[in-house]
Enzyme design. Sequence first.
Site, PDB file in Angstrom:
ATOM      1  N   SER A 105     -35.079 -12.162  14.820  1.00  0.00           N
ATOM      2  CA  SER A 105     -35.803 -13.383  14.574  1.00  0.00           C
ATOM      3  C   SER A 105     -37.032 -13.262  13.796  1.00  0.00           C
ATOM      4  CB  SER A 105     -36.109 -13.733  15.969  1.00  0.00           C
ATOM      5  OG  SER A 105     -35.069 -14.064  16.865  1.00  0.00           O
TER       6      SER A 105
ATOM      7  N   GLY B 240     -26.173 -17.414  12.239  1.00  0.00           N
ATOM      8  CA  GLY B 240     -26.445 -18.847  12.945  1.00  0.00           C
ATOM      9  C   GLY B 240     -27.881 -19.238  12.878  1.00  0.00           C
TER      10      GLY B 240
ATOM     11  N   ASP C 288     -29.199 -13.094  24.513  1.00  0.00           N
ATOM     12  CA  ASP C 288     -28.181 -12.165  23.607  1.00  0.00           C
ATOM     13  C   ASP C 288     -27.796 -10.875  24.429  1.00  0.00           C
ATOM     14  OD1 ASP C 288     -27.977 -13.781  21.500  1.00  0.00           O
ATOM     15  OD2 ASP C 288     -29.770 -13.094  20.455  1.00  0.00           O
TER      16      ASP C 288
ATOM     17  N   LYS D  52     -21.872 -18.839  21.163  1.00  0.00           N
ATOM     18  CA  LYS D  52     -22.381 -17.787  20.152  1.00  0.00           C
ATOM     19  C   LYS D  52     -21.552 -17.435  19.211  1.00  0.00           C
ATOM     20  CE  LYS D  52     -26.710 -17.288  21.810  1.00  0.00           C
ATOM     21  NZ  LYS D  52     -27.821 -17.293  20.908  1.00  0.00           N
TER      22      LYS D  52
ATOM     23  N   ARG E  99     -18.820 -15.908  24.167  1.00  0.00           N
ATOM     24  CA  ARG E  99     -19.170 -14.713  24.447  1.00  0.00           C
ATOM     25  C   ARG E  99     -18.876 -14.317  25.721  1.00  0.00           C
ATOM     26  NH1 ARG E  99     -24.734 -13.256  21.488  1.00  0.00           N
ATOM     27  NH2 ARG E  99     -23.821 -12.713  19.749  1.00  0.00           N
TER      28      ARG E  99
ATOM     29  N   ARG F  39     -22.258  -8.217  19.172  1.00  0.00           N
ATOM     30  CA  ARG F  39     -22.767  -7.731  20.356  1.00  0.00           C
ATOM     31  C   ARG F  39     -21.542  -7.235  21.312  1.00  0.00           C
ATOM     32  NH1 ARG F  39     -28.079  -8.290  19.404  1.00  0.00           N
ATOM     33  NH2 ARG F  39     -28.567 -10.223  18.302  1.00  0.00           N
TER      34      ARG F  39
END
Length: 450
Positions: free
Chosen positions: A29, A100, A326, A353, A357, A402
């Site tokens: 981020s 994204g 996340d 996501k 997910r 992930r």
Amino acid sequence: MSHSAPPKPATARRSEALTGEIRIPGDKSISHRSFMFGGLASGETRITGLLEGEDVINTGRAMQAMGAKIRKDGDAWIINGVGNGCLLQPEAALDFGNAGTGARLTMGLVGTYDMRTSFIGDASLSKRPMGRVLNPLREMGVQVEAAEGDRMPLTLIGPKTANPITYRVPMASAQVKSAVLLAGLNTPGVTTVIEPVMTRDHTEKMLQGFGADLSVETDKDGVRHIRITGQGKLIGQTIDVPGDPSSTAFPLVAALLVEGSDVTIRNVLMNPTRTGLILTLQEMGADIEVLNARLAGGEDVADLRVKASKLKGVVVPPERAPSMIDEYPVLAIAAAFAEGETVMDGLDELRVKESDRLAAVARGLEANGVDCTEGEMSLTVRGRPDGKGLGGGTVATHLDHRIAMSFLVMGLASEKPVTVDDSTMIATSFPEFMDMMPGLGAKIELSDAR
């Protein structure tokens, strides 16, 4: 990069104690925003600790395409920004690959410029909904030409002068909040975002650090009112990016699950909007010691010492979801080895996501012998503390980094090995994962499984 590279399956096997000290790659981020705000600010910005994954590099390329000068100097990235209000119309479409965050934030940043900007991405990103960001931009006067369902590829046509708006964010989304605030940078007057549920606040903190006229007020009900006055000056900064808590989650959970482990993770971002996973694991009985807590660049940072722990199931409060959205996939892995039942609710954001997910986690758990129930926006996992009978499956990762890392962590503690059908996309967020984990003693290797 497109994900047309041939898939590389990988397998994780039950491991001996994980030990050692690691430093996690920079927070994703903060890395995205460092490139964006540095590229927009006047003067020079110097960044160390940047996450050099593909997603962040794509954001850097987009800023270059709009006039910023970016170069690498040793361990540092040096950016000479264009000045707020001075981005140039890119000659070609901006390609965000799988990112994204980069795509949505950049839509906000450029939407209010009087120019045409086109956005493209890979197959996974092109499925993800962009309407949540485009709707407030439309209110500000931006015209949108998009694929069906407000998806990419899309083009933004900015107004001569944008209208400042007051926008109430309809879901807990830092990306939507940030896109509107960034659109406000190039808009006359005051743009206001009303945020009923607090989400990660790096945009606000960093914009203030770069000199933006931005204020945050929280009312008695916890609703945040964020106001930005547009067309002000941003000044280049020096930024040392702390380690990404979402990446930290993987070695952290691995150390909790593999018997005898003792791992220290240095320089982890401990921003309270991002620590939901650590809090939840501590409630489950995890031995996580927070050492050397300090402030760096306005953000909370600390070192974490993690030791193998016997975990017990918990009910995770749904209001915690924004601070760990996340991390649910890897929390589900921890829950698979916890005594009793873990209930995770309020997971609707996981459906949109990099993959669905929530479904991907549930299918992966089932393929590896875990007793779990998938609800519309919930997941319940009933654990096996000794890992007996777990593993032995191959997990469909759906191009989701992930999912891949979570199930490789699972295989380190399950009775039988766990294989993921592809590991190439781990490079989007944590390029060092496949080397760093074996460095601690984890048995993870590329496999020939088809």
